[in-house]
Design an enzyme around this catalytic site. Structure first.
Site, short mmCIF file in Angstrom:
data_model
loop_
_atom_site.label_atom_id
_atom_site.label_comp_id
_atom_site.label_asym_id
_atom_site.label_seq_id
_atom_site.Cartn_x
_atom_site.Cartn_y
_atom_site.Cartn_z
N VAL A 46 -2.63 1.48 1.51
CA VAL A 46 -2.15 0.57 0.47
C VAL A 46 -2.93 -0.74 0.58
O VAL A 46 -3.05 -1.31 1.67
CB VAL A 46 -0.63 0.30 0.61
CG1 VAL A 46 -0.16 -0.64 -0.50
CG2 VAL A 46 0.13 1.61 0.55
N ASP A 72 11.81 11.91 -0.02
CA ASP A 72 11.30 11.33 1.23
C ASP A 72 11.92 9.96 1.46
O ASP A 72 11.22 8.96 1.64
CB ASP A 72 9.77 11.23 1.19
CG ASP A 72 9.17 11.06 2.59
OD1 ASP A 72 9.89 11.33 3.58
OD2 ASP A 72 8.00 10.66 2.69
N ALA A 90 -1.41 -1.71 4.36
CA ALA A 90 -0.77 -0.72 5.22
C ALA A 90 -1.54 0.58 5.10
O ALA A 90 -2.21 0.85 4.11
CB ALA A 90 0.69 -0.52 4.83
N GLY A 124 -1.24 4.98 6.26
CA GLY A 124 -0.43 6.06 6.79
C GLY A 124 -1.23 7.35 6.79
O GLY A 124 -2.46 7.35 6.59
N GLY A 125 -0.54 8.46 6.97
CA GLY A 125 -1.23 9.72 7.07
C GLY A 125 -1.73 10.24 5.74
O GLY A 125 -2.71 10.99 5.69
N MET A 126 -1.05 9.88 4.62
CA MET A 126 -1.43 10.42 3.31
C MET A 126 -2.21 9.43 2.47
O MET A 126 -2.88 9.82 1.52
CB MET A 126 -0.17 10.84 2.55
CG MET A 126 0.63 11.93 3.20
SD MET A 126 1.97 12.49 2.13
CE MET A 126 2.89 10.99 1.92
N LYS A 174 -2.22 2.05 -4.10
CA LYS A 174 -2.08 3.11 -3.10
C LYS A 174 -3.21 4.12 -3.35
O LYS A 174 -3.26 4.77 -4.40
CB LYS A 174 -0.72 3.79 -3.18
CG LYS A 174 -0.52 4.88 -2.13
CD LYS A 174 0.81 5.59 -2.32
CE LYS A 174 1.97 4.72 -1.90
NZ LYS A 174 2.06 4.61 -0.42
#
Length: 669
Positions: A26, A139, A19, A21-23, A41
């Site tokens: 993974v 979060d 996966a 994402g923006g930050m 990660k």
């Protein structure tokens, strides 16, 4: 993707991208030292050069690694890999084969109430473990809730937002988080604690019940504005199915804008959720694996998920920020941020209206009277404005000080009616829970929740626990279903038990049904005391009565009265029973017929013939008498004439013989 196939810190082999994402991204990987599969990660490269971020990242990883809970994704290691391509900050975590809660929501939309409650129970259990350890997630969102095999629900990324917020990509005027799930205090001041996670969990429960979050918008600022300035609506207003009012109320309590009005932490919210589910009778439900989940760890072809838009910055919003306007809202957004310049640009747009032409010229006298009239109106208006402002300021100061709060009064030991009035006088609502108690008489208040002297918002609902006194054995009717009897007993706060040695026979109560209770109905007992439920074994075994020597009709009547079904089984010879009298039964007299066995009893009657006294009769008369009885005659003597007189016979008079038997008679002359 250049990481695939490489080693991080010469230990963790990177196998496949799972996966992004923006930050971070993974990857599925292997700890070559321990030979176990892990999830890796890898943070965005812009964080690698920020020592502030790395220090905070290490501290948060260590804190998260101390969480040992089945609902928390385990943190195994953290590090910074130094290579010619650059430095990579990474986190090594437990590998969960499955998908995210977002995958499940995309597939199904709104979840059934039992499934939504089952998911939230596991999420809140994990958050509760973090809160007890002093760790705040900050979060909570569907993307950070993983669903594994067997319906296991796990929460990931504890402390990650706090670490990213310390990087040089942010400032004091910026906050980080997923706008759709941010609490008002996170938006307004950046402050967060366990109650901020409770707010986000309430928003998550709202989305599980309705399929969408309560606030959506075309940009982050419009969504953030709603969190600060609006109360979250009940889920039932947006849901297509039926949602119980108690769940509506739970979501509203969890998402109150004022943190003090929410449950104190995830454990408190979990307790309320479980209490609500129990009161509504909501059954537990297995959490299904998303249809698109990656469940084969050994499959070389892995699905890559996109966990949302890149990380951005958002300026804090205050209660004074004007409501933004925009086109039709869009769906929830990922972890976002926005600068204060964007906030100001979206906050308000100045309007310039053309100035209409002035009135026609007036004379000096007209202008004087007009100005004097206007001055009086302006003076009156200003006086009204000052009075209203003073009242508003005073009311606001009172409300912000002590006006919005109320103290739970001391009500323990009071009569229920007195306690209820004290709660009303304190501007609180309440609901009554009846509780069995061994010492307090009925109607006496045992406890109040929140506790006495606690500060709560005016209008808050509190629980008043009132004694019902000692439980008494309920009045269970004979013949009742044992399950119903158990429920009546447990509803009284007692314990239903079985004792087979106390069960008994009954002709009126069917086998397996309730025969009675021990102690009997109405007996007062202590809470939790045992009550024996006595069951019927049905009718008792019966013994066949003796009817030998009775006539057939008498025997049938006696057997029928004893509960049997007699029938004619035939005749037989008996030298002890007269003709047409009962010789025996089958089963025999004294035999025991078990409950449920056959009740038919065969009756045998005697066919014996009683020999009459023939002495003194003429031979011919004796022959006729014997023939009428089904017997034959054998005449013996020197003169066997029909008119000879019988002087002896064999068998003798009164003997019982078989039909057709010859009776020898001696005659003279």
């Amino acid at each position: 993707m250049s990481l695939v196939g490489g080693l991080l810190e010469q230990r963790y082999r990177v196998d496949a991208l799972l996966a992004r994402g923006g930050m971070s991204a993974v990857y599925r990987g292997v700890d070559t030292r321990l030979e176990r599969s892990v999830a890796i990660k890898v943070m965005d490269e812009r964080f690698a050069g920020d020592q502030t971020f790395i220090d905070r990242f290490v501290r948060e990883a260590r804190t998260a690694a101390q969480l040992h809970h089945p609902g928390v994704v385990g943190v195994y290691d953290q590090g910074v890999d130094h290579s010619p391509e650059g430095e990579r900050v990474f986190l090594v975590m437990e590998l969960v084969a499955g998908g995210t809660l977002r995958d499940l929501l995309r597939e199904r939309g709104a979840l059934p109430v039992p499934l939504a409650v089952s998911v939230m129970e596991q999420v809140l259990s994990a958050l509760g473990a973090a809160h007890r350890a002093g760790l705040v997630h900050r979060d909570v969102k569907p993307e950070n809730v993983l669903i594994g095999r067997g319906g296991v629900v796990k929460v990931a990324d504890f402390g990650l937002v706090r670490a990213v917020a310390s990087a040089n990509t942010t400032s004091d005027s910026m906050i980080l988080g997923t706008v759709a799930y941010l609490s008002p205090e996170q938006v307004a001041t950046g402050a967060s604690d366990a109650r901020s996670d409770v707010y986000s969990a309430g928003i998550l429960l709202y989305e599980l019940l309705t399929g969408v979050p309560p606030y959506t918008g075309d940009n982050a600022i419009s969504v953030a504005y709603r969190h600060v300035n609006d109360d979250v609506p009940p889920p039932s207003e947006a849901a297509t199915g039926s949602i119980p009012p108690a769940l509506d109320d739970l979501v509203l309590r969890a998402t109150r804008r004022e943190p003090s009005g929410r449950p104190a932490d995830a454990d408190a919210l979990l307790a309320e959720l479980q209490r609500t589910a129990g009161a509504l009778g909501i059954p537990a439900m297995a959490v299904p694996l998303p249809a698109t989940a990656d469940v084969r760890l050994d499959d070389s072809t892995m699905r890559v998920r996109d966990d949302g838009p890149p990380t951005e910055k958002i300026a804090p919003i205050t209660m004074a920020t004007p409501r933004p306007t925009g086109p039709t809202p869009i769906g929830p957004q990922g972890t976002r941020a926005m600068s204060r310049e964007e906030l100001d640009a979206n906050a308000i747009t100045a309007r310039h209206e053309p100035v209409p032409a002035g009135p026609a010229p007036m004379s000096a006298a007209e202008r004087y009277h007009q100005q004097r009239s206007r001055s009086r109106r302006i003076f009156t208006i200003w006086i009204l404005i000052i009075v209203l402002l003073a009242a508003a300021i005073g009311t606001t100061a009172w409300w912000l000080g002590s006006g919005q709060w109320s103290q739970v009064p001391q009500v323990k030991g009071l009569e229920q009616s007195v306690a209820e009035q004290r709660l009303r006088d304190s501007n609180l609502t309440f609901h009554v829970t009846k509780v069995r108690n061994n010492t307090a008489k009925p109607g006496i208040v045992l406890d109040v929740r929140p506790g006495e002297l606690q500060q709560v918002q005016r209008g808050s609902d509190v629980e008043l626990q009132v004694s019902q006194g000692r439980p008494t054995v309920p009045n269970v009717q004979a013949g009742a279903d044992p399950a119903d009897a158990d429920k009546q007993i447990t509803d009284q706060g007692l314990q239903a038990v079985r004792d087979a040695s106390k069960d008994g026979y009954s002709d009126s109560v069917p086998q397996g049904r309730v025969l009675g209770l021990d102690p009997s109905a109405g007996t007062p007992l202590d809470v939790g005391a045992p009550v024996k439920v006595l069951l019927s074994k049905g009718p008792a075994p019966k013994q066949v009565p003796s009817v030998v020597g009775m006539s057939r009709d008498e025997a049938f009547a006696a057997l029928t009265q004893a509960g049997f079904e007699p029938f004619d089984a035939g005749t037989e010879f008996s030298d002890k029973v007269d003709k047409d009298k009962v010789t025996k039964t089958s089963p025999a007299a004294g035999a025991t017929v078990a409950n449920g066995g056959s009740k038919r009893v065969g009756v045998f009657t005697s066919n014996a013939v009683t020999v009459p006294d023939l002495r003194g009769q003429k031979a011919e008369d004796a022959r006729k008498a014997l023939k009428a009885l089904g017997l034959e005659i054998d005449v013996r003597g020197f003169f066997r004439r029909p008119d000879s007189t019988v002087f002896s016979q064999d068998p003798g008079a009164g003997s019982r013989v078989k039909p057709g038997t010859k009776v020898a008679v001696d005659v003279f002359p």
